[in-house]
Design a protein around this motif. Sequence first.
Motif, PDB file in Angstrom:
ATOM      1  N   GLY A   1     -45.877 -32.334  71.944  1.00 61.80           N
ATOM      2  CA  GLY A   1     -44.710 -31.701  71.330  1.00 61.80           C
ATOM      3  C   GLY A   1     -43.733 -31.314  72.412  1.00 61.80           C
ATOM      4  N   GLY A   2     -42.857 -30.381  72.124  1.00 64.83           N
ATOM      5  CA  GLY A   2     -41.903 -29.919  73.110  1.00 64.83           C
ATOM      6  C   GLY A   2     -42.581 -29.182  74.238  1.00 64.83           C
ATOM      7  N   VAL A   3     -41.786 -28.841  75.262  1.00 63.02           N
ATOM      8  CA  VAL A   3     -42.355 -28.166  76.438  1.00 63.02           C
ATOM      9  C   VAL A   3     -42.967 -26.825  76.056  1.00 63.02           C
ATOM     10  N   ALA A   4     -42.251 -26.067  75.229  1.00 71.02           N
ATOM     11  CA  ALA A   4     -42.773 -24.765  74.815  1.00 71.02           C
ATOM     12  C   ALA A   4     -44.086 -24.927  74.051  1.00 71.02           C
TER      13      ALA A   4
ATOM     14  N   LEU B   1     -48.124 -16.830  87.148  1.00 72.03           N
ATOM     15  CA  LEU B   1     -47.933 -18.134  86.514  1.00 72.03           C
ATOM     16  C   LEU B   1     -46.536 -18.248  85.917  1.00 72.03           C
ATOM     17  N   LEU B   2     -46.104 -17.212  85.214  1.00 74.74           N
ATOM     18  CA  LEU B   2     -44.776 -17.233  84.597  1.00 74.74           C
ATOM     19  C   LEU B   2     -43.688 -17.326  85.665  1.00 74.74           C
ATOM     20  N   SER B   3     -43.842 -16.549  86.747  1.00 63.68           N
ATOM     21  CA  SER B   3     -42.851 -16.591  87.821  1.00 63.68           C
ATOM     22  C   SER B   3     -42.825 -17.970  88.479  1.00 63.68           C
ATOM     23  N   SER B   4     -43.988 -18.603  88.610  1.00 64.83           N
ATOM     24  CA  SER B   4     -44.054 -19.941  89.200  1.00 64.83           C
ATOM     25  C   SER B   4     -43.339 -20.952  88.318  1.00 64.83           C
TER      26      SER B   4
ATOM     27  N   GLY C   1     -38.145 -24.259  87.591  1.00 64.04           N
ATOM     28  CA  GLY C   1     -37.035 -24.677  86.739  1.00 64.04           C
ATOM     29  C   GLY C   1     -37.262 -24.573  85.248  1.00 64.04           C
ATOM     30  N   THR C   2     -38.373 -23.993  84.822  1.00 66.02           N
ATOM     31  CA  THR C   2     -38.605 -23.829  83.389  1.00 66.02           C
ATOM     32  C   THR C   2     -37.657 -22.771  82.829  1.00 66.02           C
ATOM     33  N   ARG C   3     -37.018 -23.114  81.723  1.00 66.05           N
ATOM     34  CA  ARG C   3     -36.063 -22.172  81.135  1.00 66.05           C
ATOM     35  C   ARG C   3     -36.798 -20.971  80.528  1.00 66.05           C
ATOM     36  N   ARG C   4     -36.167 -19.823  80.621  1.00 61.74           N
ATOM     37  CA  ARG C   4     -36.764 -18.602  80.069  1.00 61.74           C
ATOM     38  C   ARG C   4     -36.910 -18.712  78.556  1.00 61.74           C
ATOM     39  N   ARG C   5     -35.940 -19.374  77.922  1.00 65.56           N
ATOM     40  CA  ARG C   5     -36.026 -19.551  76.464  1.00 65.56           C
ATOM     41  C   ARG C   5     -37.278 -20.337  76.096  1.00 65.56           C
ATOM     42  N   THR C   6     -37.608 -21.344  76.923  1.00 64.09           N
ATOM     43  CA  THR C   6     -38.804 -22.151  76.666  1.00 64.09           C
ATOM     44  C   THR C   6     -40.066 -21.311  76.784  1.00 64.09           C
ATOM     45  N   LEU C   7     -40.106 -20.468  77.823  1.00 66.03           N
ATOM     46  CA  LEU C   7     -41.283 -19.619  77.990  1.00 66.03           C
ATOM     47  C   LEU C   7     -41.404 -18.604  76.855  1.00 66.03           C
TER      48      LEU C   7
END
Length: 779
Positions: A399-402, A686-689, A694-700
């Motif tokens: 599925g999507g990245v998120a 992990l989240l900071s990494s 380059g992972t968008r905050r919206r995705t996380l």
Amino acid sequence: MNLPRWPRDLGLGVRFALAGGRESWVRTVLTAVGVGLGVALLLLSTALPNALAERNAHEQARMDYTFDSEPPPAADDTLLVADVDTAFGDRDVRGRLVEPEGPRAPLPPGVDAYPAEGDMVVSPALKELLASDDAKLLRERLPYRIVGTIGESGLIGSRELAYYAGASGLAAHIDGSTVSRLERFGERSPTEEESDPVLVLMNIVVIVVLLMPVAVFVAAAVRFGGERRDRRLAALRLVGADSRMARRIAAGEAMAGSLLGLAVGTGFFLIARQLAGSVEVMGISVWPSYLDPSPVLAALVAVAVPTAAVLVTLFALRGVVIEPLGVVRAARPARRRLWWRLLLPPAGLAMLSPMVGQGRAEGDFNQYLVVGGVLLLLVGVTALLPWLVERFVARLGAGGVAWQLAVRRLQLSSGSAARMVNGIAVAVAGAIALQMLFAGVDGQYTEDTPQDLGRAQMQVSLPDGTPLAPTAERFAGTEGVRKVTALWEGYFGDSSWRSGNGPDLATELTVGDCAALREVAELPSCADGDLFVLDGSDYSPDGPKLNVPGTKLYLESSPAASRAEVVWTVPAGVTRAHAVEDPTGTRRGGFLMTPAALPEDFGTAVAGQLYLSVDASVPDAVEHVRNTAAAIDPLAEPVTWSATTTSARYDSLRTGLLVGAVCVLALIGASLLVSQLEQLRERRKLLSSLVAFGTRRRTLGLSVLWQTAVPVALGLLLASVVGLTLGAVLLRMTDTPVAVDWASVLAMTGCGAAVVLLVTLLSLPPLMRLMRPDGLRTE
């Protein structure tokens, strides 16, 4: 087992928890808060029996009903008291008019001295309400001067609305119920209410269902920070600790968090106890002094919570291999076994099955089997959910990245996700079962009233001697009143009511104008001055027998009445009429009189009943009616009609369930939030990494939402199945047809989902802060 090593290793774990650096004490604090929330609710539960007992004791101590056919004689130690209860909006107001007949008249609890005529003493909550801008209509209804307040001993709750007002002339209205003469306050002849097996069953199930989620949350809270703890234990193995010692140290850390949680929970409870004096939930309030936990139950909580923390930790570590160079849990975990999880629900059903079909006929239900059966079914939810989440997420695809981030996280730590949802799943399963049970038996405790709400929505009972026409006119002119049916009522007997045996034959007397009399009978014709005798009565058939010209009929009056007995001689030519259902839904009998036919001395001997049609679109129409009634006579009793009436004990139990559900939902939300914050804290690096790559905050943010939504959906699905099963069994036990109110089931699951969604939204701001680059720092 080397027992002497246990205290030493547990103590070492306590030291690590309290003095192991920033990570250790943050984890310990989160554990303490999670455990503390559960402990606070457990302590509240242990205090509830005392609170209910105190409320009942205060209610009994101020009891002022005698129901005596002959009141005691007036003396210097007697008191006249009149029940003038009212309501304001949806809140009841307990009111009493008091007239001491001597200096030694008994004082009600909480009152130091009787108010003079025109004065009143009030409860603190009523004083506060009367001072508010919204109470203008209530101030008009209570035109007394406040001269004092009622003490705690005279009130059943801190938010109760109550007053005692001074009055005079009450002796003429003594009837043993509305107006009584007292020599003392308190219950005259306390009687033991016959227990209802179904209500007892419902009470047991309510307690189990409300406390089970609390236990689940406490068990989950002691496992906060499990992954970091296990990595630290691996370091201990490296310096020489064996695997058993490592587990005992872990148990000591959990015990430290639970002991701190006991202290935090006690603090939460004391704060909530103090705040209870200013809170009212579902019309129920208590004084802080009521909430004293039972010493035995409080001691049980103090012992059970740390013990459970140790046992839960040891149980959680049973499948974890802690080696000096790491923890064998980062690899693919072994599949959870299903067979023992499937045994729990059938075992619960087996405990409940002997009582299926029992109903009320065979006495009380076996409390131990009920508690055991319900517990096993609800524990089955907590046992099956981790297996269900593990199997489901293992089959989730691309599925999507998120979505991929969420799925991978769930596949690696499905147990943590299931633990977070277990409490909400148990709460929803219990709520669905209780909703089915309450909906199924509701008809047994709720009855339709015969009152015709299409013809009237309020009834006002007026005391003897209230004038007929002027009273009706005042109500007709009241704001919001569309129609007034004014009837004055009494009873005739063929001999004196004041004799020892009373009359042999008795029948009703109804007085009203022609329009009002047509509400109770089919009249061939009517003019002021006419008389009628009714046939077709539901319960008063003696009217035609007494319709013999020249017969003397005696108007009902009590032996204590000060007025002379009223006698009427039946004239010739009384017209017969057929009774029809009146606004109360009954066919009355006896004699009908128009005002001109009423003998002059009858006016002070009949009591008025007014049936009012009220325009619901007029703001505060009911309050205006109540004010008019109070202005005409403080002893007037306005009553708002309803289509149904509910058993007081059943209604009390349902109210208790709603109050408990509010408390449990608050605990669920707070505990879920703490759990969510703990999981986010563990994943800070992990989240900071991911953000650094380059992972968008919206995705996380979406990934966190998916990580919550998937186990919640599975948990609610499992909860619905278990809840429906338990509800069906409970209905069969009460010998009630099984029916499912799907709207209520969806409402229960929706409430659970809404709580989780709210917690997820509240965790988003901390999530954004954890994504900052400084989250990559390490010690």
